[in-house]
Design a protein around this motif. Structure first.
Motif, PDB file in Angstrom:
ATOM      1  N   UNK A   1      -4.704   7.869 113.826  1.00 36.50           N
ATOM      2  CA  UNK A   1      -4.523   6.671 114.180  1.00 36.50           C
ATOM      3  C   UNK A   1      -5.548   5.678 113.359  1.00 36.50           C
ATOM      4  N   UNK A   2      -6.631   6.244 112.743  1.00 37.90           N
ATOM      5  CA  UNK A   2      -7.563   5.552 112.084  1.00 37.90           C
ATOM      6  C   UNK A   2      -7.410   5.697 110.579  1.00 37.90           C
ATOM      7  N   UNK A   3      -6.496   6.277 110.175  1.00 30.41           N
ATOM      8  CA  UNK A   3      -6.085   6.662 108.916  1.00 30.41           C
ATOM      9  C   UNK A   3      -5.120   5.701 108.152  1.00 30.41           C
ATOM     10  N   UNK A   4      -4.803   4.683 108.653  1.00 28.23           N
ATOM     11  CA  UNK A   4      -3.741   3.794 108.425  1.00 28.23           C
ATOM     12  C   UNK A   4      -3.890   3.498 106.974  1.00 28.23           C
ATOM     13  N   UNK A   5      -5.043   3.193 106.314  1.00 28.02           N
ATOM     14  CA  UNK A   5      -5.300   2.616 105.074  1.00 28.02           C
ATOM     15  C   UNK A   5      -4.853   3.669 104.170  1.00 28.02           C
ATOM     16  N   UNK A   6      -5.369   5.149 104.425  1.00 26.83           N
ATOM     17  CA  UNK A   6      -5.074   6.189 103.657  1.00 26.83           C
ATOM     18  C   UNK A   6      -3.609   6.532 103.438  1.00 26.83           C
ATOM     19  N   UNK A   7      -2.921   6.589 104.826  1.00 26.84           N
ATOM     20  CA  UNK A   7      -1.411   6.767 105.012  1.00 26.84           C
ATOM     21  C   UNK A   7      -0.800   5.770 103.969  1.00 26.84           C
ATOM     22  N   UNK A   8      -1.098   4.454 104.045  1.00 26.71           N
ATOM     23  CA  UNK A   8      -0.594   3.341 103.187  1.00 26.71           C
ATOM     24  C   UNK A   8      -0.697   3.805 101.690  1.00 26.71           C
ATOM     25  N   UNK A   9      -1.796   3.860 101.120  1.00 29.72           N
ATOM     26  CA  UNK A   9      -2.269   4.246  99.823  1.00 29.72           C
ATOM     27  C   UNK A   9      -1.460   5.444  99.519  1.00 29.72           C
ATOM     28  N   UNK A  10      -1.104   6.511 100.146  1.00 28.98           N
ATOM     29  CA  UNK A  10      -0.558   7.475  99.910  1.00 28.98           C
ATOM     30  C   UNK A  10       1.054   7.265  99.474  1.00 28.98           C
ATOM     31  N   UNK A  11       1.762   6.385 100.497  1.00 28.30           N
ATOM     32  CA  UNK A  11       2.853   6.278 100.200  1.00 28.30           C
ATOM     33  C   UNK A  11       2.965   5.170  99.172  1.00 28.30           C
ATOM     34  N   UNK A  12       2.144   4.320  99.061  1.00 27.71           N
ATOM     35  CA  UNK A  12       2.200   3.171  97.831  1.00 27.71           C
ATOM     36  C   UNK A  12       2.257   3.957  96.457  1.00 27.71           C
ATOM     37  N   UNK A  13       1.401   4.811  96.200  1.00 26.70           N
ATOM     38  CA  UNK A  13       1.006   5.665  95.150  1.00 26.70           C
ATOM     39  C   UNK A  13       2.408   6.531  94.862  1.00 26.70           C
ATOM     40  N   UNK A  14       3.179   7.021  95.870  1.00 28.95           N
ATOM     41  CA  UNK A  14       4.392   7.691  95.611  1.00 28.95           C
ATOM     42  C   UNK A  14       5.478   6.690  95.065  1.00 28.95           C
ATOM     43  N   UNK A  15       5.560   5.446  95.694  1.00 31.97           N
ATOM     44  CA  UNK A  15       6.511   4.691  95.472  1.00 31.97           C
ATOM     45  C   UNK A  15       6.331   4.192  93.931  1.00 31.97           C
ATOM     46  N   UNK A  16       5.155   3.554  93.563  1.00 33.17           N
ATOM     47  CA  UNK A  16       4.729   3.161  92.285  1.00 33.17           C
ATOM     48  C   UNK A  16       5.037   4.211  91.152  1.00 33.17           C
ATOM     49  N   UNK A  17       4.674   5.443  91.658  1.00 33.75           N
ATOM     50  CA  UNK A  17       4.747   6.573  90.596  1.00 33.75           C
ATOM     51  C   UNK A  17       6.250   6.916  90.538  1.00 33.75           C
ATOM     52  N   UNK A  18       7.052   7.135  91.421  1.00 32.74           N
ATOM     53  CA  UNK A  18       8.533   6.932  91.252  1.00 32.74           C
ATOM     54  C   UNK A  18       9.025   5.816  90.520  1.00 32.74           C
ATOM     55  N   UNK A  19       8.734   4.932  90.694  1.00 24.63           N
ATOM     56  CA  UNK A  19       9.283   3.620  89.870  1.00 24.63           C
ATOM     57  C   UNK A  19       8.852   3.685  88.193  1.00 24.63           C
ATOM     58  N   UNK A  20       7.601   4.418  88.132  1.00 22.85           N
ATOM     59  CA  UNK A  20       7.180   4.472  86.669  1.00 22.85           C
ATOM     60  C   UNK A  20       7.866   5.338  86.256  1.00 22.85           C
ATOM     61  N   UNK A  21       8.181   6.611  86.801  1.00 21.35           N
ATOM     62  CA  UNK A  21       8.895   7.876  86.286  1.00 21.35           C
ATOM     63  C   UNK A  21      10.185   7.466  85.907  1.00 21.35           C
ATOM     64  N   UNK A  22      11.035   6.585  86.897  1.00 22.65           N
ATOM     65  CA  UNK A  22      12.301   6.275  86.471  1.00 22.65           C
ATOM     66  C   UNK A  22      12.397   5.346  85.226  1.00 22.65           C
ATOM     67  N   UNK A  23      11.354   4.472  85.235  1.00 21.00           N
ATOM     68  CA  UNK A  23      11.164   3.629  84.184  1.00 21.00           C
ATOM     69  C   UNK A  23      11.097   4.545  82.857  1.00 21.00           C
ATOM     70  N   UNK A  24      10.168   5.401  82.786  1.00 19.01           N
ATOM     71  CA  UNK A  24      10.258   6.370  81.653  1.00 19.01           C
ATOM     72  C   UNK A  24      11.542   6.793  81.243  1.00 19.01           C
ATOM     73  N   UNK A  25      12.364   7.352  82.272  1.00 15.35           N
ATOM     74  CA  UNK A  25      13.719   8.078  82.228  1.00 15.35           C
ATOM     75  C   UNK A  25      14.439   6.979  81.385  1.00 15.35           C
ATOM     76  N   UNK A  26      14.691   5.823  81.855  1.00 14.15           N
ATOM     77  CA  UNK A  26      15.501   4.752  81.383  1.00 14.15           C
ATOM     78  C   UNK A  26      15.144   4.326  79.986  1.00 14.15           C
ATOM     79  N   UNK A  27      13.891   4.323  79.848  1.00 18.61           N
ATOM     80  CA  UNK A  27      13.335   3.699  78.511  1.00 18.61           C
ATOM     81  C   UNK A  27      13.626   4.783  77.521  1.00 18.61           C
ATOM     82  N   UNK A  28      13.462   6.119  77.757  1.00 16.31           N
ATOM     83  CA  UNK A  28      14.025   7.297  76.917  1.00 16.31           C
ATOM     84  C   UNK A  28      15.346   7.238  76.531  1.00 16.31           C
ATOM     85  N   UNK A  29      16.134   6.814  77.275  1.00 15.76           N
ATOM     86  CA  UNK A  29      17.493   6.970  77.304  1.00 15.76           C
ATOM     87  C   UNK A  29      17.988   5.752  76.705  1.00 15.76           C
ATOM     88  N   UNK A  30      17.603   4.572  76.748  1.00 14.17           N
ATOM     89  CA  UNK A  30      17.904   3.586  76.053  1.00 14.17           C
ATOM     90  C   UNK A  30      18.255   3.492  74.427  1.00 14.17           C
TER      91      UNK A  30
END
Length: 248
Positions: free
Chosen positions: A219-248
């Motif tokens: 219960x005390x790790x709410x900051x670290x849990x949010x950071x972990x999920x935030x990095x997952x979402x941002x990195x997924x977005x940047x990865x998909x951005x890379x794919x679409x830019x390469x395919x464009x």
């Protein structure tokens, strides 16, 4: 964790973990479902605020063109851009150490989020709006789908802790792949392969970190849990951005 919370959790365990009749999140759950749901809500509220702040900062960088041009057309701007890339990772060290110390943890989280958002905005500044929109839509659909799936699977007794070593190994391979791509550019096909591999890896991380949110984060790790999920979402977005830019 406070004494009251500890006593509450102990009473729930002694009474079978029913948490006043609430349905457990997974079959072997001993803690109070109400306490865990409260923790989960807190993490997702922080995550939502991080993503909204990221969108706001990135939008300013994208639409105020002089900002982006300063970073790519001048030596001081380029040096500052490189610094902005490294600041989030540098901030992770004190953030991990002080993630339970309020309000310092929120201040460090703000620095981490804003600097990373700035780097994301600079990446999007020289990308077409169509590609950005496609990446945002696909990221949103994937994140919601994988989150719902992980909660559904956890309730039926599935555990994704085994993914940890595999994802860590895959991430190391991805980092080496990225380094090779920087030193010896291999063309659009290689960039697309990199983006696809990264997307798959961070989809795995979303499942893994969501499973940890349900079962293993304290219960005390709410900051670290949010950071972990935030990095997952941002990195997924940047990865998909890379794919679409390469395919464009």
């Amino acid at each position: 964790m406070s004494m009251n919370t500890s006593m509450f959790t102990k009473r729930d365990v002694e009474s079978g973990g029913a948490g006043g009749g609430a349905r457990p999140l997974y079959p072997t759950m001993l803690e109070s479902p109400q306490l865990r749901w409260s923790f989960i809500r807190k993490v997702y509220i922080i995550l939502t605020l991080q993503l909204l702040l990221t969108i706001a900062v990135a939008a300013v960088v994208v639409f105020v063109r002089p900002i982006a041009h300063f970073f790519v057309s001048s030596t001081p701007g380029l040096a500052l851009y490189i610094l902005l890339i490294f600041i989030p990772f540098i901030t992770l060290c004190p953030l991990y150490y002080y993630h339970q110390k309020h309000p310092l943890n929120y201040f460090l989280l703000l620095i981490f989020t804003v600097t990373l958002a700035f780097a994301v905005g600079l990446t999007c500044a020289f990308t077409s709006g169509k590609i950005i929109l496609e990446s945002v839509i696909l990221t949103t659909v994937v994140v919601f789908s994988l989150t719902i799936y992980t909660f559904w699977a956890a309730r039926r007794g599935h555990d994704f802790n085994f993914l940890g070593p595999f994802l860590f190994g895959a991430l190391l391979v991805l980092l080496v792949f990225a380094l090779i791509q920087i030193l010896f550019p291999l063309g659009k096909l290689s960039l697309m392969i990199y983006g696809c591999l990264a997307s798959i890896i961070f989809c795995g991380y979303i499942i893994y970190d969501t499973d940890n949110l349900i079962k293993r984060f304290s219960y005390d790790e709410y900051i670290w849990a949010s950071v972990s999920l935030y990095l997952d979402v941002i990195n997924l977005f940047l990865s998909l951005l890379t794919v679409f830019r390469a395919a464009d």
